[in-house]
Scaffold this motif. Structure first.
Motif, PDB file in Angstrom:
ATOM      1  N   THR A   1       0.954  -1.199  -0.091  1.00 40.68           N
ATOM      2  CA  THR A   1       0.096  -0.004  -0.078  1.00 40.68           C
ATOM      3  C   THR A   1       1.098   1.237  -0.178  1.00 40.68           C
ATOM      4  OG1 THR A   1      -1.678  -1.001   1.104  1.00 40.68           O
ATOM      5  CG2 THR A   1      -1.835   1.353   1.312  1.00 40.68           C
ATOM      6  N   PHE A   2       0.784   2.069  -1.174  1.00 35.86           N
ATOM      7  CA  PHE A   2       1.601   3.152  -1.082  1.00 35.86           C
ATOM      8  C   PHE A   2       0.850   4.437  -0.717  1.00 35.86           C
ATOM      9  CE2 PHE A   2       3.383   0.348  -4.382  1.00 35.86           C
ATOM     10  CZ  PHE A   2       4.768   0.592  -4.469  1.00 35.86           C
ATOM     11  N   ARG A   3       1.346   5.238   0.174  1.00 30.48           N
ATOM     12  CA  ARG A   3       0.572   6.236   0.774  1.00 30.48           C
ATOM     13  C   ARG A   3       1.213   7.838   0.660  1.00 30.48           C
ATOM     14  NH1 ARG A   3       0.444   4.667   6.754  1.00 30.48           N
ATOM     15  NH2 ARG A   3       2.544   4.265   6.669  1.00 30.48           N
ATOM     16  N   PHE A   4       0.574   8.561   0.404  1.00 32.40           N
ATOM     17  CA  PHE A   4       0.955  10.081   0.194  1.00 32.40           C
ATOM     18  C   PHE A   4       0.194  11.211   0.726  1.00 32.40           C
ATOM     19  CE2 PHE A   4       2.129  13.787  -2.236  1.00 32.40           C
ATOM     20  CZ  PHE A   4       3.754  13.774  -2.116  1.00 32.40           C
TER      21      PHE A   4
ATOM     22  N   MET B   1      -4.558   7.626  -7.332  1.00 24.33           N
ATOM     23  CA  MET B   1      -4.580   7.131  -5.991  1.00 24.33           C
ATOM     24  C   MET B   1      -6.017   7.508  -5.646  1.00 24.33           C
ATOM     25  SD  MET B   1      -0.673   7.917  -4.705  1.00 24.33           S
ATOM     26  CE  MET B   1      -0.680   6.719  -3.377  1.00 24.33           C
ATOM     27  N   THR B   2      -6.299   6.778  -4.193  1.00 20.44           N
ATOM     28  CA  THR B   2      -7.589   7.166  -3.723  1.00 20.44           C
ATOM     29  C   THR B   2      -7.573   8.367  -2.218  1.00 20.44           C
ATOM     30  OG1 THR B   2      -8.724   5.354  -4.640  1.00 20.44           O
ATOM     31  CG2 THR B   2      -9.757   6.370  -2.653  1.00 20.44           C
TER      32      THR B   2
ATOM     33  N   GLY C   1      -6.663  12.943   4.436  1.00 16.65           N
ATOM     34  CA  GLY C   1      -5.688  13.608   3.600  1.00 16.65           C
ATOM     35  C   GLY C   1      -4.724  12.541   2.905  1.00 16.65           C
ATOM     36  N   VAL C   2      -4.676  11.480   3.387  1.00 16.84           N
ATOM     37  CA  VAL C   2      -3.538  10.480   2.682  1.00 16.84           C
ATOM     38  C   VAL C   2      -4.117   9.926   1.460  1.00 16.84           C
ATOM     39  CG1 VAL C   2      -2.459   8.449   3.211  1.00 16.84           C
ATOM     40  CG2 VAL C   2      -2.926  10.305   5.228  1.00 16.84           C
ATOM     41  N   TRP C   3      -3.527   9.660   0.567  1.00 16.82           N
ATOM     42  CA  TRP C   3      -3.668   9.238  -0.793  1.00 16.82           C
ATOM     43  C   TRP C   3      -3.327   7.806  -0.679  1.00 16.82           C
ATOM     44  CZ3 TRP C   3      -6.456  11.810  -4.968  1.00 16.82           C
ATOM     45  CH2 TRP C   3      -6.700  13.217  -4.495  1.00 16.82           C
TER      46      TRP C   3
ATOM     47  N   ARG D   1      -5.646  15.930  -7.071  1.00 12.28           N
ATOM     48  CA  ARG D   1      -5.172  14.403  -7.759  1.00 12.28           C
ATOM     49  C   ARG D   1      -3.894  14.145  -7.513  1.00 12.28           C
ATOM     50  NH1 ARG D   1      -4.980  13.517 -14.417  1.00 12.28           N
ATOM     51  NH2 ARG D   1      -5.490  10.990 -14.280  1.00 12.28           N
ATOM     52  N   VAL D   2      -3.853  12.917  -7.073  1.00 14.29           N
ATOM     53  CA  VAL D   2      -2.370  12.306  -6.903  1.00 14.29           C
ATOM     54  C   VAL D   2      -2.283  11.162  -7.607  1.00 14.29           C
ATOM     55  CG1 VAL D   2      -0.622  11.353  -5.119  1.00 14.29           C
ATOM     56  CG2 VAL D   2      -2.128  13.435  -4.527  1.00 14.29           C
TER      57      VAL D   2
END
Length: 464
Positions: A60-63, A128-129, A134-136, A70-71
């Protein structure tokens, strides 16, 4: 075109705001790495063992970007299925077209390969979602190995885009400490995923964080009169092995490792996973401890066959390294290898500065058109060990032309021509294209089969 060092650093700082930027071990789940290192970790990737198909692992990638609309995530994970290709080898009349399989389609035997097949890093880009915090996020299965990835914020990136790419602030490069970049800021991050034997995955543990002692990376600025960008100075990244002893009675051998086109001194220590590979191979006794020097080969005035870089390497880098590290001054204790454009640097040194190294590893490159083998050159080449490697599906196999100029005739012809001249060549060709998946494997192969080992040719007569 990539962002500059300063632009990447500013962009990361602006994106994450006040988030803490703490380093994590490559490929370790971010939270686990933080606990192990005793540090707080910003949002970063999570690797989870699921025990379910297709690979047994998911990431799981998180940003964290609460203000973004949009990310996107770009990751090094298109795959090819070699056994189902119509032809295995890219040749003069056939470019292998890889299938562009996604991770959920992965099966044992599949390998990473850009799609469509190219010398450029063409990899999938996905949206990404955004969560309420606020974390994508984006979750995908991945087989064992190292993968490079990056983020795009409020842009319209596609699989060829690199402009505006950001690294993962929760998984920064080794040269970032508390958000401060020492040296060049890179625009991408790496993650290591273990292999699940229940799904017949190839064991890539030699690319993961070592269980034992680890070596160190250092960013170096040295005086380089005549260097253009930056003026009169240049950069190195230096790896010292676990337990490096500056006073050891026997000086260490030195591996000089060169990046490809569009890369610089940071390429091998980030995308190439150099430190983990060295730590594992040394720790497992597969290779002897050595110092690795990764020069920046860009920013010189134009010269034929990169003479300016070769001169700087021999006249300035060698003395600097030998003054600051406990390394041998003998050519027999120096090896040089590089990928793509770095493979061409290897070739130029092999042909014209043969006496400077005892071992040469050519990755994804070949001999320049018109190369001749006179008696003196052949005699010199027989005194060194030569290795040539490439991906079976690499588009450069038939040769490579840039801006209308033929740079080389391809690695297969290099093996043929050197062998025909009486020069012994060790070679390895693996499934994959013009990409880091192949070059990490070739580095391991060069180090374990060629570098700093006795020649494989026998000089003794075998009787009558």
């Amino acid at each position: 075109m990539s962002l500059t060092r300063r632009e990447v650093a500013r962009a990361v700082a602006a994106t994450v705001g006040g988030a803490t930027l703490a380093g994590t071990a490559l490929g370790a789940p971010a939270d686990a790495a933080a606990a192990q290192n005793g540090t707080a970790t910003a949002y970063g990737p999570r690797v989870r063992h699921t025990g379910k198909g297709p690979t047994g692992y998911e990431v799981t990638f998180r940003f964290h970007a609460p203000g973004a609309k949009r990310v996107q995530l770009k990751g090094e994970w298109y795959f090819e299925r070699p056994g189902e290709l119509t032809e295995r080898l890219t040749g003069p009349d056939h470019l292998v077209e890889t299938q562009g399989l996604l991770p959920r389609q992965w099966k044992p035997g599949d390998v990473p390969a850009s799609h469509p097949n190219s010398t450029s890093p063409i990899w999938p880009v996905v949206d990404m979602t955004k969560g309420p915090d606020g974390v994508w996020t984006y979750t995908t299965p991945l087989p064992g190995g190292v993968y490079t990835y990056g983020f795009f914020v409020d842009s319209d990136a596609d699989d060829t885009t690199t402009t505006g790419q950001l690294p993962d602030p929760g998984n920064p490069a080794w040269n970032v400490t508390d958000g401060v970049v020492h040296g060049r800021a890179v625009d991408r991050s790496q993650i290591y995923v273990p292999s699940d034997p229940h799904f017949h995955a190839v064991d890539r543990s030699w690319q993961g964080p070592a269980n034992g002692p680890r070596g160190k990376l250092r960013y170096v600025i040295y005086a380089s009169p005549g260097h253009v960008t930056p003026a009169d100075e240049n950069y190195l990244v230096v790896y010292t092995p676990p337990g490096y002893d500056p006073h050891r009675a026997k000086p260490y051998p030195t591996l000089y490792l060169s990046h490809g086109g569009g890369e610089d001194e940071m390429g091998w220590s980030t995308q190439g996973d150099l430190a983990n590979i060295m730590d594992n191979l040394i720790g497992q006794g597969e290779i002897a401890p050595m110092v690795v020097v990764m020069p920046n080969a860009t920013g010189y005035a134009s010269s034929t066959q990169e003479l300016a870089h070769r001169t700087d390497l021999i006249e300035r880098v060698f003395p600097w390294v030998e003054e600051h590290y406990n390394v041998s001054t003998s050519a027999s204790d120096r090896a040089y290898t590089g990928l793509s454009a770095g493979g061409m640097r290897t070739v130029y040194l092999l042909l014209d500065n043969t006496e400077q190294f005892g071992y040469y590893g050519v990755m994804s490159a070949g001999l320049p058109p018109g190369t001749t083998f006179g008696a003196a050159r052949v005699a010199a080449l027989k005194e060194v060990s030569v290795y040539v490697g490439c991906g079976w599906q690499d588009p450069i196999n038939p040769g490579f032309t840039l801006n209308g100029t033929a740079l080389h005739r391809g690695p297969f012809r290099a093996v043929r021509d050197l062998t025909a001249a009486g020069v012994h060549v060790q070679s390895d060709f693996v499934d994959g294209g013009h990409e880091w998946h192949v070059w990490r494997i070739l580095l391991k192969d060069f180090l374990t089969r060629v570098a700093f080992l006795p020649p494989t040719t026998a000089s003794a007569a075998w009787g009558t």
